[in-house]
Design an enzyme around this catalytic site. Structure first.
Site, PDB file in Angstrom:
ATOM      1  N   ASP A 263       0.876  -1.168   0.000  1.00 20.93           N
ATOM      2  CA  ASP A 263       0.000   0.000   0.000  1.00 20.93           C
ATOM      3  C   ASP A 263       0.918   1.225   0.000  1.00 20.93           C
ATOM      4  O   ASP A 263       2.112   1.141   0.338  1.00 20.93           O
ATOM      5  CB  ASP A 263      -0.943  -0.002   1.212  1.00 20.93           C
ATOM      6  CG  ASP A 263      -2.155   0.917   0.985  1.00 20.93           C
ATOM      7  OD1 ASP A 263      -2.097   1.770   0.077  1.00 20.93           O
ATOM      8  OD2 ASP A 263      -3.151   0.786   1.724  1.00 20.93           O
TER       9      ASP A 263
HETATM   10  C1  NOJ Z   1      -4.026   3.911   0.050  1.00 22.45           C
HETATM   11  C2  NOJ Z   1      -5.237   3.025   0.127  1.00 22.45           C
HETATM   12  O1  NOJ Z   1      -5.230   2.327   1.344  1.00 22.45           O
HETATM   13  C3  NOJ Z   1      -5.311   2.038  -1.024  1.00 22.45           C
HETATM   14  O2  NOJ Z   1      -6.560   1.385  -0.970  1.00 22.45           O
HETATM   15  C4  NOJ Z   1      -5.141   2.737  -2.339  1.00 22.45           C
HETATM   16  O3  NOJ Z   1      -5.269   1.824  -3.406  1.00 22.45           O
HETATM   17  C5  NOJ Z   1      -3.767   3.419  -2.358  1.00 22.45           C
HETATM   18  N1  NOJ Z   1      -3.714   4.399  -1.266  1.00 22.45           N
HETATM   19  C6  NOJ Z   1      -3.478   4.126  -3.682  1.00 22.45           C
HETATM   20  O4  NOJ Z   1      -4.268   5.230  -3.813  1.00 22.45           O
END
Ligand code: NOJ
Length: 752
Positions: A263
């Protein structure tokens, strides 16, 4: 692939094939007659260390690319196309424009309709590709462990089997395009408060029975190309450097052959993360750990080159498998301005909202609104004649374009007014800011429809968002409607006996006014076709058929998660918060069943404008020596309207297994004309009767008497029968063998 099918939809944006004789000569892996794995190996053999490092991290700030969340550059020498990674599960979002705003994931799930979910995935992948995106960061499959999770609306509810079924359908749909689906967030990312630091501490059995099965289904049956590891820690170790989770479970036991990306900002180390099984670093500080630091670690031998090769192989395999080499995404910057919101997709967004809205209450048949010339008062946050303040969307990375940036959003008032005109109805609008005006509007109407909503977003759980409400909240937060909307509903209900409430919320709310209103529709975050969909349901052009994928509690005191140690966690001596999953297997309806607590509305519940009966249950062994059964029953539409019912099969395990009273193991969606009946056959397999054995560290079937129950919610069991599994049971309808696990621990999970 169905790429060809999709192609006809957007004129002038045909998928370009990039092979040419010259390229094929210098890049022999463009030869599609070889398997994806062979082609990937050939590329890796031709790569330098720098080529490999370039594939496992984001090199530059994302804002150099239009509206996407992450980026891996192309390698022209090796004919490798770039990867554009973007959010998420309610549509192609982030800074993208001209995309369709679909209903939220929890609304999609409420349809219990696998083929609709697949169609949604297909449309999402199509829009992604045409917007220049070939890695879609969806679906989110984190279990709704408790209802105030700020990302509740982004996933499919509380049941692991149901979550897996819905995810597989979506992944298959996305990957019908040359687009990699990403299941996230692996794992135990079940709330937002302290999400970057919290350690989710869960026992092995609960982990494997509740929190990993949907990932298992996604990689084994959905063949998702990538998995995103989560921000949180698991037993003190960050998920993105947790070897037991990434290599032990995901790659070895579940046999995931794609890549794990972190993430955004979820990578915390180079050597530890690489050796644990992380394959790609994504985030706001580009290449901090998997750029030059990883190169040095490989050069020094601290990270074996075989591990780096494996990372790259894992990224390349799904790229080949899904045709990304043959069909690199639509080119920037044209893709950014492309309009992928086709009439078909808008119709799909409407259908998902219609099927995913759940009718919770309909006393005295207040719905559908029938007849002509009625006075209908629309009250609350319904957009108004010109309004844009409507709640069809969530915040954070799953956010999709706002009403203000889209000309074609239909808000509830507009939808109802347009539909009401056909019946010569008079539709008025009052925004609810004045209780007196709302009461006056309701008094003057035949029917009052109140729209109430809740703004939810990644990064916050519900209590954070409504500080004005905080004093009313218990330890586990607030599940009351914000901004006096409860009072608004009470006021309207007092003024008009025919009051219907429409809830645009991402999760369950308390409903202190429930007894005073006649109708309630749970519409979740309904997407851009909000108004058309809700009007079709209110007026009965569409018969509601949605079912809750999540239990609605009567009171906060009833929740399975209610101590500080469970949520948001208590700090250890190093200041790390630990959220202890001490409720264990008792998540969602499993808890309410085990504790004999009556929920407000149970898992699987949803009304219709017609009535159904489930009859004639019979069980048959699946076949010679197999631990499985065919469950057959009739579903009849006993009312006067066509409609869809969702019969659900639950299995009750013998008490000796320590399982909660029942677990969902099969379901179907059955559409029936009035007076018609259909025989439905659903399969239970070995896994339907298996629990996670701590002694064997694997799935095992305990001999005993199992109850097979069929109903139309977890609390409305119409028929049940006992099945003897490798045992004698006095009242058994049928006998099947308990069998034996067919693969060993080392070889991976038990086959089903
Ligand atoms: C953080 C989020 O938790 C995740 O779901 C997302 O895909 C990423 N950022 C990218 O934006």
């Amino acid at each position: 692939m169905l790429v060809g099918v999709c192609l006809t939809v957007v004129a002038g944006a045909a998928l370009a094939s990039v092979s040419s004789p010259a390229r094929a000569a210098s890049c022999p892996w463009l030869n599609t007659s070889k398997s994806p794995a062979e082609r990937a190996r050939e590329v890796v053999r031709a790569m330098t260390l720098d080529d490999k490092i370039a594939m496992v991290h984001q090199p530059d700030p994302i804002w150099t690319h239009y509206g996407v969340a992450g980026y891996i550059p192309p390698n022209p020498r090796l004919c490798i196309p770039d990867l554009m990674l973007n959010d998420a599960g309610q549509g192609v979002g982030d800074q993208e424009i001209n995309t369709t705003a679909y209903p939220s994931a929890i609304a999609q799930a409420s349809s219990w309709d696998r083929s609709l979910q697949r169609a949604f995935g297909r449309a999402l992948g199509f829009e992604a590709w045409h917007k220049g995106v070939n890695v879609q960061l969806a679906p989110d499959i984190n279990i709704a462990r408790f209802p105030m999770n700020g990302r509740n609306s982004e996933a499919f509810g509380e049941d692991p089997y149901f979550m897996g079924q819905t995810a597989v359908a979506e992944i298959q749909g996305i990957q019908e395009n040359p687009v990699i689906a990403t299941v996230k967030h692996y794992a135990l990312n079940n709330h937002e408060v302290n999400r970057m630091t919290v350690s989710s501490d869960v026992d092995e059995r609960t982990l494997r029975e509740i929190y990993t099965p949907a990932f298992e289904a996604s990689v084994r049956h959905g063949h998702a190309g990538s998995v995103m590891c989560s921000y949180n820690r698991i037993h003190s170790i960050y998920a993105c450097e947790n070897r037991a989770m990434l290599t032990g479970i995901l790659k070895k036991r579940l046999r995931f052959d794609g890549f794990v990306m972190s993430d955004w900002g979820g990578t915390h180390s180079t050597i530890k993360a690489a050796k644990a099984g992380l394959d790609m670093e994504m985030g706001v500080a580009p290449g901090r750990y998997f750029g030059s630091a990883l190169k040095s670690a490989v050069q020094s031998g601290a990270v074996p080159v075989s591990r780096l090769n494996d990372m790259v192989l894992r990224i390349l395999r799904p790229m080949f498998r899904l045709g990304i080499f043959e069909h690199p995404h639509a080119p920037e910057p044209q893709a950014y301005s492309a309009n992928v919101e086709t009439p078909d997709h808008i119709a799909l967004a409407r259908k998902v909202s219609e099927e995913g809205t759940v009718l919770l209450k309909n006393r005295g048949g207040v719905l559908p609104i029938q007849g002509t010339g009625k006075r209908i008062a629309v009250i609350g946050d319904a957009g108004g004649p010109h309004g844009t303040a409507l709640s069809y969307n969530t915040g954070g990375s799953a956010h999709i374009p706002e009403a203000g940036t889209k000309a074609d959003v239909v808000n509830p008032f507009q939808g109802i007014q347009q539909r009401g005109t056909a019946d010569t109805d008079v539709v008025t609008y009052t925004d609810g800011s004045s209780m007196a005006d709302a009461a006056a509007a309701a008094t003057a109407a035949d029917v009052a429809v109140v729209f109430a909503n809740d703004a939810e977003s990644e990064g916050n759980d519900r209590p954070d968002l409504h500080l004005s409400n905080a004093q009313n909240c218990t330890l586990v937060g607030c599940s009351k409607l914000p901004q006096n909307q409860d009072q608004l509903i009470e006021t309207v209900a007092q003024a008009n006996p025919n009051t219907v409430v429409v809830l645009d919320t991402g999760g369950p709310m308390l409903m202190p006014w429930l007894a005073k209103v006649k109708g309630v529709l749970q519409a979740w975050f309904p997407g851009q076709e909000d108004g058309n969909a809700i009007a079709a349901l209110l007026f009965g052009d569409v018969n509601p058929s949605g079912k809750l994928p999540q239990t609605f509690p009567k009171s906060m005191a009833d929740l399975p998660v209610k101590t500080k140690s469970q949520y948001p966690g208590v700090n250890d001596k190093n200041g790390i918060p630990h959220a202890v999953y001490s409720e264990k297997l008792r998540v969602g309806y499993r808890w309410y069943d085990a504790m004999r607590i009556r929920p407000l509305f149970p898992f699987g519940f949803g009304l219709s404008y017609t009535t159904f009966a489930i009859r004639h249950l019979s069980l048959k062994p699946a076949g010679h020596n197999a631990t499985g059964a065919t469950v057959r029953f009739d579903v009849a539409n006993t009312g006067h309207r066509a409609g869809a019912e969702v019969p659900q099969v639950y299995v009750g395990f013998p008490a000796s297994t320590g399982e909660p009273p029942k677990q969902l193991k099969a379901y179907a969606r059955v559409f029936l004309a009035p007076g018609k009946s259909r025989s439905v056959a659903l399969s239970l397999n070995r896994r339907s009767f298996a629990h996670w054995s701590l002694a064997a560290h694997g799935w095992r079937v305990s001999p005993g008497c199992y109850r097979v129950m069929v109903g139309n919610s977890s609390r409305a069991i119409a028929r049940q029968a006992v099945i003897a599994v490798g045992a004698h049971c006095a009242n058994a309808r049928t006998h099947i063998p308990a069998g034996r696990a067919r693969v060993s621990h080392q070889q991976g999970e038990d086959r089903r």
